[in-house]
Design a protein around this motif. Structure first.
Motif, mmCIF file in Angstrom:
data_model
loop_
_atom_site.group_PDB
_atom_site.id
_atom_site.type_symbol
_atom_site.label_atom_id
_atom_site.label_comp_id
_atom_site.label_asym_id
_atom_site.label_seq_id
_atom_site.Cartn_x
_atom_site.Cartn_y
_atom_site.Cartn_z
ATOM 1 N N TYR A 41 44.475 24.838 37.025
ATOM 2 C CA TYR A 41 43.316 24.958 38.030
ATOM 3 C C TYR A 41 43.171 26.476 38.052
ATOM 4 C CZ TYR A 41 43.683 19.987 38.817
ATOM 5 O OH TYR A 41 43.913 18.645 38.770
ATOM 6 N N ILE A 42 42.084 27.030 37.958
ATOM 7 C CA ILE A 42 41.937 28.454 37.850
ATOM 8 C C ILE A 42 40.599 28.750 38.647
ATOM 9 C CG2 ILE A 42 41.419 30.500 36.713
ATOM 10 C CD1 ILE A 42 42.995 29.135 34.293
ATOM 11 N N ASP A 43 40.838 29.481 39.628
ATOM 12 C CA ASP A 43 39.645 30.171 40.529
ATOM 13 C C ASP A 43 39.609 31.591 40.139
ATOM 14 O OD1 ASP A 43 38.533 28.077 41.685
ATOM 15 O OD2 ASP A 43 40.314 28.098 42.980
ATOM 16 N N ARG A 44 38.411 32.071 39.680
ATOM 17 C CA ARG A 44 38.368 33.633 39.109
ATOM 18 C C ARG A 44 37.362 34.222 40.393
ATOM 19 N NH1 ARG A 44 38.733 30.810 34.574
ATOM 20 N NH2 ARG A 44 40.155 31.524 33.081
ATOM 21 N N ALA A 45 37.773 35.377 40.699
ATOM 22 C CA ALA A 45 37.163 35.938 41.863
ATOM 23 C C ALA A 45 36.733 35.529 43.145
ATOM 24 C CB ALA A 45 35.490 36.489 41.121
ATOM 25 N N PHE A 46 37.922 34.944 43.443
ATOM 26 C CA PHE A 46 37.781 34.109 44.884
ATOM 27 C C PHE A 46 38.914 34.493 45.620
ATOM 28 C CE2 PHE A 46 34.981 30.988 42.544
ATOM 29 C CZ PHE A 46 34.060 30.587 43.529
ATOM 30 N N SER A 47 38.631 34.993 47.020
ATOM 31 C CA SER A 47 39.511 35.369 47.866
ATOM 32 C C SER A 47 40.443 34.146 48.304
ATOM 33 C CB SER A 47 39.035 35.981 48.987
ATOM 34 O OG SER A 47 40.116 36.419 50.050
ATOM 35 N N ALA A 48 41.589 34.140 48.734
ATOM 36 C CA ALA A 48 42.617 33.206 49.124
ATOM 37 C C ALA A 48 42.226 33.102 50.796
ATOM 38 C CB ALA A 48 43.921 33.563 49.022
ATOM 39 N N LYS A 49 41.572 34.048 51.120
ATOM 40 C CA LYS A 49 41.238 34.177 52.842
ATOM 41 C C LYS A 49 40.146 32.872 53.031
ATOM 42 C CE LYS A 49 42.192 38.883 53.213
ATOM 43 N NZ LYS A 49 41.418 40.247 53.792
ATOM 44 N N THR A 50 39.950 32.369 52.090
ATOM 45 C CA THR A 50 39.177 31.037 52.481
ATOM 46 C C THR A 50 39.298 29.979 51.465
ATOM 47 O OG1 THR A 50 36.607 30.178 52.107
ATOM 48 C CG2 THR A 50 37.333 31.995 50.621
ATOM 49 N N ASP A 51 39.232 28.679 52.109
ATOM 50 C CA ASP A 51 39.540 27.367 51.098
ATOM 51 C C ASP A 51 38.423 27.005 50.235
ATOM 52 O OD1 ASP A 51 38.001 26.523 53.197
ATOM 53 O OD2 ASP A 51 39.076 24.844 53.632
#
Length: 488
Positions: A41-51
């Motif tokens: 599972y890969i999220d590109r250009a997403f901050s971990a400060k939000t879910d």
């Protein structure tokens, strides 16, 4: 063990190449420990400060399907940087029988944070109702009037005069989604169509796969209002007919049947905590059957399975009970409770920076209001000054509402409340699987099993304990009649 990899990079300070590095390290860890990778599972250009990360939400959703036992992350900050989100989603994974492993952190980053997460999970049950009572009362009053209580507005709607109204630009898309699914298209095909057409939410972000599933299952679209315990039929303008909605629900139910669990590994409470002292690999579930059909369970070094380490297996119940007993001894020390209460009290303020900013803004608005009131009392008044006073008072009320909402969602606890919660751990029933798991997951970081001793590392910086295996051997031994599969 079956695992999936979760990798992420944020647009502010990382590049696409960092994903490759994270996956490479996670795969190397899995190969060394004999873990099967079944997905990524890969999220590109997403901050971990939000879910609000599409693949993150998909991974959490898939954890309920019993397809994998572990989520591997490069470091814990890839999973979440917000303590409250981390607590919620760790809890969700654990409830689904899935554990989280950081492959690059031998000792957790900020181990006290693991205890704080456990405190948040448990204490919220006792204190959040009291802390949020006034806010909930206000929410309920709004709900009784059919007013929208804030938060993300459902796709297809907009807020007009504090109530949901149909958004004529996006509502046709919702109707199309339901029609496609009712006509036999899959949720993935609906998602692919929206992606191809570049359909976005109000915030400009594309509609994710989990959002598609949420929309297809939401009864809001047939006009049901449900908030704060208040249910109002026809309380919202309907976008979808009841017949179409029910047809979609039948198909969703058929497609959501999860496969059966592939093993009983969830009963092994030290999984992801217990490591071989010889080679550093994980020690995981292993079972053997005697001639009379009795099953006996152990932990075994994953590299021993491949004949790359000669560490002997250890009896499951014996080492679990021993670790639980040692942890209870640890918690019976009053100085440990006091130290933890101080650490957790201070840590929660480091995590909730939004509340401090809101309180600071409220203090500024209050000071400005006081200055204007003082000027008016001295006879200095004008239409512009009175208008400014009204604006500040309205802004102050909005800030107070935001603070109450934040306190309800992310309550801050006193040292006495932390102390009480920690003392309550002493009352846990350690004869139950749930009680043992709660102690282990909250207070144990890692355990290293050597040939002559065992090392327990607790979730407090600098606190570990080395114990001779003679003490473990002298604890309650195997039941009579157990076959000799080896000891240590």
């Amino acid at each position: 063990m079956k695992a999936v990899i979760y990798a992420r990079y944020s647009s502010d300070n990382q590049r696409e190449e960092s994903i490759e590095g994270q996956i490479r390290d996670c795969r190397a860890y899995a190969e060394y420990n004999g873990i099967d990778i079944v997905g990524e599972y890969i999220d590109r250009a997403f901050s971990a400060k939000t879910d609000d990360r599409p693949d993150f939400q998909r991974m959490v959703s898939d954890s309920s399907k019993k397809l994998f036992d572990v989520v591997l992350v490069w470091k814990l900050d890839r999973f979440a940087r917000n303590r409250y989100d981390s607590a919620f989603y760790r809890y969700t994974l654990r409830k689904n029988g899935v554990r989280l492993i950081s492959v690059k952190e031998n000792i957790s980053d900020g181990p006290e944070g693991i205890i704080l997460e456990s405190m948040i999970e448990g204490m919220a049950e006792y204190y959040s109702a009291n802390l949020s009572q006034n806010v909930k009362r206000g929410f309920r009053e709004n709900a009784l009037k059919g007013k929208w209580n804030g938060g993300a507005v459902p796709f297809g709607y907009k807020v007009v005069d504090h109530r949901l109204a149909i958004d004529e630009e996006s509502a046709p898309i919702v109707r199309l989604m339901f029609e496609m699914y009712a006509d036999g298209k899959t949720a993935k095909e609906v998602y692919a169509y929206l992606k191809e057409k570049h359909v976005c939410r109000a915030n400009g972000k594309p509609i994710g796969y989990t959002t598609v599933l949420y929309i297809l299952g939401s009864r809001t679209y047939i006009g049901e209002y449900n908030h704060s315990g208040v249910f109002i039929e026809n309380g919202v303008p309907a976008i979808i007919s009841t017949a179409t909605f029910e047809k979609v629900q039948e198909t969703l139910k058929k497609n959501s049947i999860a496969p059966a669990a592939h093993n009983d590994g969830n009963d092994y409470l030290l999984t992801t905590h217990l490591y071989c002292g010889k080679c550093g690999a994980l020690m995981t579930a292993y079972s053997g059957t005697s001639q009379n059909g009795n099953v006996y369970r152990y932990y075994i070094c994953n590299r021993t399975r491949k004949h790359e380490c000669d560490k002997k297996k250890v009896e499951k119940d014996k080492i679990e009970d021993f670790v639980v007993a040692k942890t209870m001894e640890f918690l019976k020390k009053d100085e440990i409770i006091e130290r933890l209460a101080d650490l957790l009290y201070n840590l929660q303020y480091e995590e909730n920076t939004l509340l401090s900013r809101l309180e600071s803004q409220l203090a500024e608005r209050t000071k400005e209001i006081d200055n204007i009131v003082t000027a008016i009392q001295k006879g200095v008044a004008s239409d512009a000054l009175l208008q400014r006073l009204n604006e500040l008072e309205e802004n102050k009320r909005a800030l107070e509402d935001e603070i109450k909402k934040e306190q309800a969602e992310r309550p801050l606890f006193t040292k006495d409340q932390f102390r009480m919660a920690l003392y309550n751990f002493r009352k846990i029933d350690t004869t139950t699987k749930e009680g043992k798991a709660k102690l282990i997951d909250t207070f144990i970081d890692r355990i290293y099993l050597y040939d002559d001793h065992i090392k327990i590392i607790y979730n407090i910086n600098g606190k570990d304990e080395e114990i001779s295996l003679d003490e473990l051997e002298s604890s309650k031994g195997p039941q009579s009649g157990q076959p000799n599969f080896g000891t240590f």
